[in-house]
Design a protein around this motif. Sequence first.
Motif, PDB file in Angstrom:
ATOM      1  N   ASN A   1       0.888  -1.482  -0.655  1.00  7.85           N
ATOM      2  CA  ASN A   1      -0.085  -0.006   0.114  1.00  7.85           C
ATOM      3  C   ASN A   1       0.958   0.761   0.101  1.00  7.85           C
ATOM      4  O   ASN A   1       2.147   1.140   0.508  1.00  7.85           O
ATOM      5  CB  ASN A   1      -0.129   0.207   1.125  1.00  7.85           C
ATOM      6  CG  ASN A   1      -0.241  -0.137   2.243  1.00  7.85           C
ATOM      7  OD1 ASN A   1       1.095   0.477   2.862  1.00  7.85           O
ATOM      8  ND2 ASN A   1      -0.714  -1.379   3.270  1.00  7.85           N
ATOM      9  N   PRO A   2       0.546   2.439  -0.166  1.00  8.74           N
ATOM     10  CA  PRO A   2       1.269   3.255  -0.490  1.00  8.74           C
ATOM     11  C   PRO A   2       1.760   4.242   1.132  1.00  8.74           C
ATOM     12  O   PRO A   2       2.535   4.863   1.170  1.00  8.74           O
ATOM     13  CB  PRO A   2      -0.473   4.653  -0.826  1.00  8.74           C
ATOM     14  CG  PRO A   2      -0.861   4.108  -1.143  1.00  8.74           C
ATOM     15  CD  PRO A   2      -0.904   2.685  -0.882  1.00  8.74           C
ATOM     16  N   THR A   3       0.734   3.569   2.291  1.00  9.82           N
ATOM     17  CA  THR A   3       1.667   4.204   3.423  1.00  9.82           C
ATOM     18  C   THR A   3       2.835   3.213   3.491  1.00  9.82           C
ATOM     19  O   THR A   3       4.166   3.643   3.835  1.00  9.82           O
ATOM     20  CB  THR A   3       0.821   3.176   4.332  1.00  9.82           C
ATOM     21  OG1 THR A   3      -0.550   4.054   4.447  1.00  9.82           O
ATOM     22  CG2 THR A   3       1.423   3.901   6.026  1.00  9.82           C
ATOM     23  N   PHE A   4       3.599   2.212   2.712  1.00 12.98           N
ATOM     24  CA  PHE A   4       4.275   1.218   2.881  1.00 12.98           C
ATOM     25  C   PHE A   4       5.588   2.278   2.282  1.00 12.98           C
ATOM     26  O   PHE A   4       6.415   2.288   2.745  1.00 12.98           O
ATOM     27  CB  PHE A   4       4.665  -0.002   2.495  1.00 12.98           C
ATOM     28  CG  PHE A   4       5.130  -0.573   2.644  1.00 12.98           C
ATOM     29  CD1 PHE A   4       5.709  -1.718   3.512  1.00 12.98           C
ATOM     30  CD2 PHE A   4       7.165  -1.294   1.337  1.00 12.98           C
ATOM     31  CE1 PHE A   4       6.576  -2.467   3.844  1.00 12.98           C
ATOM     32  CE2 PHE A   4       7.620  -1.668   1.432  1.00 12.98           C
ATOM     33  CZ  PHE A   4       8.078  -2.603   3.044  1.00 12.98           C
ATOM     34  N   ALA A   5       5.037   2.293   1.039  1.00 12.86           N
ATOM     35  CA  ALA A   5       5.902   3.886   0.118  1.00 12.86           C
ATOM     36  C   ALA A   5       6.391   4.711   0.670  1.00 12.86           C
ATOM     37  O   ALA A   5       7.584   5.262   0.722  1.00 12.86           O
ATOM     38  CB  ALA A   5       5.235   3.373  -0.996  1.00 12.86           C
ATOM     39  N   ALA A   6       5.385   5.357   1.785  1.00 11.33           N
ATOM     40  CA  ALA A   6       5.327   6.491   1.753  1.00 11.33           C
ATOM     41  C   ALA A   6       7.149   6.471   3.635  1.00 11.33           C
ATOM     42  O   ALA A   6       7.692   7.514   3.703  1.00 11.33           O
ATOM     43  CB  ALA A   6       4.258   6.930   2.720  1.00 11.33           C
ATOM     44  N   ASN A   7       6.792   5.478   4.031  1.00 10.52           N
ATOM     45  CA  ASN A   7       7.550   5.348   5.099  1.00 10.52           C
ATOM     46  C   ASN A   7       9.275   4.873   4.482  1.00 10.52           C
ATOM     47  O   ASN A   7      10.232   5.101   5.183  1.00 10.52           O
ATOM     48  CB  ASN A   7       7.179   3.445   5.928  1.00 10.52           C
ATOM     49  CG  ASN A   7       6.215   4.053   6.698  1.00 10.52           C
ATOM     50  OD1 ASN A   7       6.954   4.476   8.283  1.00 10.52           O
ATOM     51  ND2 ASN A   7       5.256   4.125   6.740  1.00 10.52           N
ATOM     52  N   THR A   8       8.674   4.171   3.645  1.00 16.82           N
ATOM     53  CA  THR A   8      10.598   4.104   2.342  1.00 16.82           C
ATOM     54  C   THR A   8      10.529   5.111   2.076  1.00 16.82           C
ATOM     55  O   THR A   8      12.405   5.542   2.491  1.00 16.82           O
ATOM     56  CB  THR A   8       9.852   3.393   1.437  1.00 16.82           C
ATOM     57  OG1 THR A   8       9.230   1.683   1.344  1.00 16.82           O
ATOM     58  CG2 THR A   8      11.306   2.837   0.926  1.00 16.82           C
ATOM     59  N   ILE A   9      10.442   6.338   1.983  1.00 15.30           N
ATOM     60  CA  ILE A   9      10.936   7.600   0.987  1.00 15.30           C
ATOM     61  C   ILE A   9      11.315   8.249   2.299  1.00 15.30           C
ATOM     62  O   ILE A   9      12.741   8.814   2.867  1.00 15.30           O
ATOM     63  CB  ILE A   9       9.906   7.883   0.425  1.00 15.30           C
ATOM     64  CG1 ILE A   9       9.552   7.415  -0.635  1.00 15.30           C
ATOM     65  CG2 ILE A   9      10.358   9.905   0.090  1.00 15.30           C
ATOM     66  CD1 ILE A   9      11.334   7.627  -1.703  1.00 15.30           C
ATOM     67  N   ALA A  10      10.591   8.065   3.758  1.00 11.58           N
ATOM     68  CA  ALA A  10      10.389   8.887   4.775  1.00 11.58           C
ATOM     69  C   ALA A  10      11.578   8.902   6.001  1.00 11.58           C
ATOM     70  O   ALA A  10      12.413   9.250   5.961  1.00 11.58           O
ATOM     71  CB  ALA A  10       9.467   8.678   5.681  1.00 11.58           C
ATOM     72  N   ARG A  11      12.291   7.048   5.708  1.00 11.08           N
ATOM     73  CA  ARG A  11      13.883   6.385   6.125  1.00 11.08           C
ATOM     74  C   ARG A  11      14.900   6.833   5.780  1.00 11.08           C
ATOM     75  O   ARG A  11      15.522   7.097   6.388  1.00 11.08           O
ATOM     76  CB  ARG A  11      12.792   4.911   6.575  1.00 11.08           C
ATOM     77  CG  ARG A  11      11.371   4.831   7.339  1.00 11.08           C
ATOM     78  CD  ARG A  11      11.412   5.616   9.192  1.00 11.08           C
ATOM     79  NE  ARG A  11      10.665   4.866   9.548  1.00 11.08           N
ATOM     80  CZ  ARG A  11      10.406   4.267  10.642  1.00 11.08           C
ATOM     81  NH1 ARG A  11      11.461   3.061  10.376  1.00 11.08           N
ATOM     82  NH2 ARG A  11       9.574   3.368  11.151  1.00 11.08           N
ATOM     83  N   CYS A  12      13.877   6.478   4.220  1.00 13.80           N
ATOM     84  CA  CYS A  12      15.163   6.626   3.346  1.00 13.80           C
ATOM     85  C   CYS A  12      15.946   7.809   3.138  1.00 13.80           C
ATOM     86  O   CYS A  12      17.014   7.514   2.567  1.00 13.80           O
ATOM     87  CB  CYS A  12      14.895   5.631   2.315  1.00 13.80           C
ATOM     88  SG  CYS A  12      14.317   3.753   2.648  1.00 13.80           S
TER      89      CYS A  12
END
Length: 381
Positions: A75-86
Amino acid sequence: MSDFLLEPDVIFLNHGSFGACPALVFDKYQHWHRQLERQPVRFLQRELPGLLADARRQLADYLGARSTEVTFVANPTFAANTIARCLPLASGDEVLISDQEYGACRFAFQFAAQQKGFRIVEQSIPLPVETDEAIVEAFWQGVTKNTKLIFISHITSTTALTLPVAKICQRAREAGILTMIDGAHAPGQIDMNLEEIGADFYTATCHKWMCAPKGSGMFYVREDRQHLIDPLVVGWGWGPEKTFHRENDFISNHEWLGTYDPAAYLTVPTAIDWHKTYFTQEVRQRSCDLARMAVDLSAQIDGIERVHPDAFFRQMGLIDITAHQVEDHVQLKTHLYDAYKIEVPVIRWKDRTLIRVSSHAYTTEQHIHTFVQALKETFST
């Protein structure tokens, strides 16, 4: 309605939350479950890499991207976490978002900001809007010399507003600012081309307007930005013993995170085929017309106002019921379901109370008339 698995006695005006899956698509979803369980080792180790590559290619073609730029996520929540963390965001850096962003994705950046020390700037986009240019100018007031990333929705969840993301991405690129677009509501609801939009990062669901099974999402990263994105979860796709796609670190890092059920991802091509065959331009236009009908008829009731001009929404219409001074919006949502079997979200946003009406292939004019009548009866007491 017969094409879908929805309960026939429910007026389902909330496709925007979780979507709804046609029976034909759901049958294929169950097919992949059975294939997995018949011989798990063969399926996961020998067949899955090729199946995922084909599904990813078809999704990329549908979205106007290269298959090496798209990977599946839940889901987009997973992708948003990836961007925010990386992304290398640090103290003094700023991430610009609008005041209409989806809560879970906003929380991902707020959490990362607490860890890394960067600042989130929330810029208001005043409603109602009149032109794309006015939206861009209003949003751009939040840009400073410290802005490193713009994170904004293609179609907002809370306010159902279609934003001019291509124009925002173009202006950001000229200013040297990275862009990530939350497109949860875009694929399947509007025609789109990721290359033309020009975002550095784009994420979306396939289970909403594309009508794929729940848990199917996509994450797009331009090839020249992929070196910035490390995997949120490290598994067999990373390191010298890569399981999949040794030639592409981005795909390999994100596609094999450990044992999981890939059935939802593999069903995406069937959902795309269903759209091409059954959800024609005529059917899509009818769905848009019904959403606009819901807005127009509701706005004729005293104390209810429309929010957006027709050009700024598609299959999700928005009405403002703030004047009725609803004390408990959850109670109103429950009342509409218990009394009228209408499933529709009632949303508290800032100091306003809104109702978001979704329309899809299964929606009928009678559904809309019943919804409007329910509003008349509810607010006349």
